[in-house]
Scaffold this motif. Structure first.
Motif, PDB file in Angstrom:
ATOM      1  N   LYS A  14       0.835  -1.192   0.000  1.00 55.94           N
ATOM      2  CA  LYS A  14       0.000   0.000   0.000  1.00 55.94           C
ATOM      3  C   LYS A  14       0.870   1.241   0.000  1.00 55.94           C
ATOM      4  N   MET A  15       0.409   2.253  -0.693  1.00 56.29           N
ATOM      5  CA  MET A  15       1.173   3.487  -0.817  1.00 56.29           C
ATOM      6  C   MET A  15       0.260   4.664  -0.480  1.00 56.29           C
ATOM      7  N   VAL A  16       0.864   5.757  -0.087  1.00 57.43           N
ATOM      8  CA  VAL A  16       0.144   7.005   0.102  1.00 57.43           C
ATOM      9  C   VAL A  16       0.598   7.963  -0.995  1.00 57.43           C
ATOM     10  N   GLN A  17      -0.233   8.884  -1.362  1.00 54.87           N
ATOM     11  CA  GLN A  17       0.100   9.818  -2.423  1.00 54.87           C
ATOM     12  C   GLN A  17       0.237  11.225  -1.841  1.00 54.87           C
ATOM     13  N   ALA A  18       1.254  11.946  -2.316  1.00 57.61           N
ATOM     14  CA  ALA A  18       1.478  13.329  -1.891  1.00 57.61           C
ATOM     15  C   ALA A  18       2.054  14.133  -3.045  1.00 57.61           C
ATOM     16  N   ARG A 107      -4.885  11.073  12.885  1.00 58.46           N
ATOM     17  CA  ARG A 107      -6.156  10.738  12.270  1.00 58.46           C
ATOM     18  C   ARG A 107      -6.009   9.489  11.414  1.00 58.46           C
ATOM     19  N   GLY A 108      -6.895   8.527  11.668  1.00 59.04           N
ATOM     20  CA  GLY A 108      -6.945   7.323  10.853  1.00 59.04           C
ATOM     21  C   GLY A 108      -8.194   7.356   9.994  1.00 59.04           C
ATOM     22  N   CYS A 109      -8.086   6.906   8.771  1.00 57.47           N
ATOM     23  CA  CYS A 109      -9.226   6.893   7.858  1.00 57.47           C
ATOM     24  C   CYS A 109      -9.867   5.507   7.881  1.00 57.47           C
ATOM     25  N   LEU A 110     -11.115   5.460   8.341  1.00 58.97           N
ATOM     26  CA  LEU A 110     -11.864   4.205   8.400  1.00 58.97           C
ATOM     27  C   LEU A 110     -12.651   3.950   7.117  1.00 58.97           C
ATOM     28  N   ASP A 111     -12.992   5.033   6.419  1.00 59.78           N
ATOM     29  CA  ASP A 111     -13.732   4.904   5.161  1.00 59.78           C
ATOM     30  C   ASP A 111     -13.678   6.252   4.445  1.00 59.78           C
ATOM     31  N   GLY A 112     -13.848   6.227   3.139  1.00 58.50           N
ATOM     32  CA  GLY A 112     -13.821   7.451   2.360  1.00 58.50           C
ATOM     33  C   GLY A 112     -12.404   7.957   2.159  1.00 58.50           C
ATOM     34  N   SER A 113     -12.289   9.282   1.948  1.00 54.89           N
ATOM     35  CA  SER A 113     -10.985   9.884   1.685  1.00 54.89           C
ATOM     36  C   SER A 113     -11.057  11.391   1.853  1.00 54.89           C
ATOM     37  N   GLY A 114      -9.879  11.987   1.997  1.00 57.63           N
ATOM     38  CA  GLY A 114      -9.780  13.437   2.125  1.00 57.63           C
ATOM     39  C   GLY A 114      -8.331  13.858   2.021  1.00 57.63           C
ATOM     40  N   TYR A 115      -8.096  15.144   2.188  1.00 59.57           N
ATOM     41  CA  TYR A 115      -6.755  15.693   2.033  1.00 59.57           C
ATOM     42  C   TYR A 115      -6.306  16.430   3.292  1.00 59.57           C
ATOM     43  N   ILE A 128      -1.517  15.705   1.103  1.00 57.76           N
ATOM     44  CA  ILE A 128      -1.413  14.274   1.391  1.00 57.76           C
ATOM     45  C   ILE A 128      -2.816  13.680   1.312  1.00 57.76           C
ATOM     46  N   LEU A 129      -2.994  12.729   0.436  1.00 57.69           N
ATOM     47  CA  LEU A 129      -4.272  12.041   0.299  1.00 57.69           C
ATOM     48  C   LEU A 129      -4.341  10.941   1.349  1.00 57.69           C
ATOM     49  N   VAL A 130      -5.407  10.964   2.161  1.00 57.79           N
ATOM     50  CA  VAL A 130      -5.634   9.875   3.118  1.00 57.79           C
ATOM     51  C   VAL A 130      -6.868   9.101   2.668  1.00 57.79           C
ATOM     52  N   GLU A 131      -6.697   7.785   2.643  1.00 51.69           N
ATOM     53  CA  GLU A 131      -7.760   6.886   2.232  1.00 51.69           C
ATOM     54  C   GLU A 131      -7.919   5.801   3.290  1.00 51.69           C
ATOM     55  N   ASP A 149     -12.397  15.447   0.051  1.00 53.01           N
ATOM     56  CA  ASP A 149     -12.248  15.509  -1.396  1.00 53.01           C
ATOM     57  C   ASP A 149     -13.629  15.680  -2.044  1.00 53.01           C
ATOM     58  N   LEU A 150     -13.700  15.542  -3.348  1.00 51.20           N
ATOM     59  CA  LEU A 150     -14.952  15.781  -4.067  1.00 51.20           C
ATOM     60  C   LEU A 150     -16.065  14.791  -3.716  1.00 51.20           C
ATOM     61  N   LYS A 151     -15.706  13.664  -3.109  1.00 50.97           N
ATOM     62  CA  LYS A 151     -16.723  12.691  -2.700  1.00 50.97           C
ATOM     63  C   LYS A 151     -17.465  13.156  -1.451  1.00 50.97           C
ATOM     64  N   ASP A 152     -16.910  14.134  -0.733  1.00 47.07           N
ATOM     65  CA  ASP A 152     -17.531  14.692   0.474  1.00 47.07           C
ATOM     66  C   ASP A 152     -17.902  13.618   1.496  1.00 47.07           C
ATOM     67  N   PHE A 153     -16.986  12.681   1.713  1.00 48.57           N
ATOM     68  CA  PHE A 153     -17.265  11.634   2.700  1.00 48.57           C
ATOM     69  C   PHE A 153     -15.960  11.056   3.232  1.00 48.57           C
ATOM     70  N   ILE A 154     -15.803  11.143   4.540  1.00 48.63           N
ATOM     71  CA  ILE A 154     -14.687  10.475   5.206  1.00 48.63           C
ATOM     72  C   ILE A 154     -15.121  10.135   6.633  1.00 48.63           C
ATOM     73  N   VAL A 155     -14.773   8.936   7.054  1.00 46.47           N
ATOM     74  CA  VAL A 155     -14.966   8.521   8.441  1.00 46.47           C
ATOM     75  C   VAL A 155     -13.570   8.429   9.036  1.00 46.47           C
ATOM     76  N   ALA A 156     -13.338   9.209  10.079  1.00 48.12           N
ATOM     77  CA  ALA A 156     -12.010   9.265  10.679  1.00 48.12           C
ATOM     78  C   ALA A 156     -12.056   8.857  12.134  1.00 48.12           C
ATOM     79  N   ILE A 157     -10.983   8.220  12.557  1.00 43.76           N
ATOM     80  CA  ILE A 157     -10.786   7.925  13.967  1.00 43.76           C
ATOM     81  C   ILE A 157      -9.705   8.891  14.445  1.00 43.76           C
ATOM     82  N   ARG A 158      -9.990   9.569  15.554  1.00 46.22           N
ATOM     83  CA  ARG A 158      -9.064  10.567  16.084  1.00 46.22           C
ATOM     84  C   ARG A 158      -8.439  10.002  17.354  1.00 46.22           C
ATOM     85  N   PHE A 159      -7.133  10.170  17.468  1.00 42.49           N
ATOM     86  CA  PHE A 159      -6.389   9.650  18.612  1.00 42.49           C
ATOM     87  C   PHE A 159      -5.802  10.799  19.414  1.00 42.49           C
ATOM     88  N   PHE A 160      -5.822  10.636  20.748  1.00 40.19           N
ATOM     89  CA  PHE A 160      -5.299  11.656  21.647  1.00 40.19           C
ATOM     90  C   PHE A 160      -4.486  11.012  22.758  1.00 40.19           C
TER      91      PHE A 160
END
Length: 191
Positions: A14-18, A107-115, A128-131, A149-160
């Protein structure tokens, strides 16, 4: 096409894009792609990206190790979409405000994507694209922002670590004060 990066990943396939962000593009939810960004540039900024099994997060050994190694003791989830987030457009504009935090942002991406956009040493944006399955840790004191992103949907898990705090210190109208803040000074010294 953006350059693919492998950052601190146990998942070799798996790769990340930047890439550098094109500020001439009117809609920041578009990819806004300029030239590729090399892995060592992103790592030198203190950003870390891990891979985890988002579909099995509660039993994922990679995620458990990250949580333990980073001393995260609190987490929550947020769904960012027009149907789940009240005042969606207003919130997206708030996320797009360039800011820093006193603590790292994980931030972890559980579903969707964003920048996530971060500023480099020359004050240029790196996007950095997170998927699904990406976990990005942005260091305290770095200028950054987020946008779906243009899909307007991301589910994120936030860690503290410690009590959950998410207090952005916006760059606009505060730059001189931010530059003198100990957390910003510490970040700049780490470069």
């Amino acid at each position: 096409m953006p350059h693919s990066l492998r950052l601190n990943s146990d998942c070799k396939d798996k790769m990340v894009q930047a890439w550098f962000f094109d500020e001439k593009v009117a809609n920041p939810r578009e990819p806004c792609q300029l030239e590729n960004v090399a892995l060592d540039v992103v790592e030198a900024l203190g950003c870390k990206l891990f891979k985890f099994d988002a579909a099995n997060k509660s039993s994922c050994p990679n995620l458990a190790k990250i949580v333990k190694d980073q001393n995260y003791n609190f987490q929550d989830e947020i769904t960012v979409s027009p149907t789940t987030l009240p005042d969606y457009e207003k919130k997206v504009q708030m996320f797009l405000e360039e800011h820093i935090h006193d603590d790292p942002e994980a931030r972890g991406c559980l579903d969707g994507s964003g920048y996530f956009d971060v500023r480099d040493k020359n004050d240029k944006w790196i996007r950095i694209l997170v998927e699904k399955g990406d976990l990005l840790i942005i260091p305290a004191g770095i200028y950054h922002r987020f946008v779906p992103d243009l899909k307007d949907f991301i589910v994120a898990i936030r860690f503290f670590e410690g009590n959950p705090v998410w207090t952005p210190i916006n760059r606009a109208n505060n730059e001189e004060n931010i530059q003198n803040m100990p957390i910003r000074q510490k970040y700049l010294a780490s470069l």
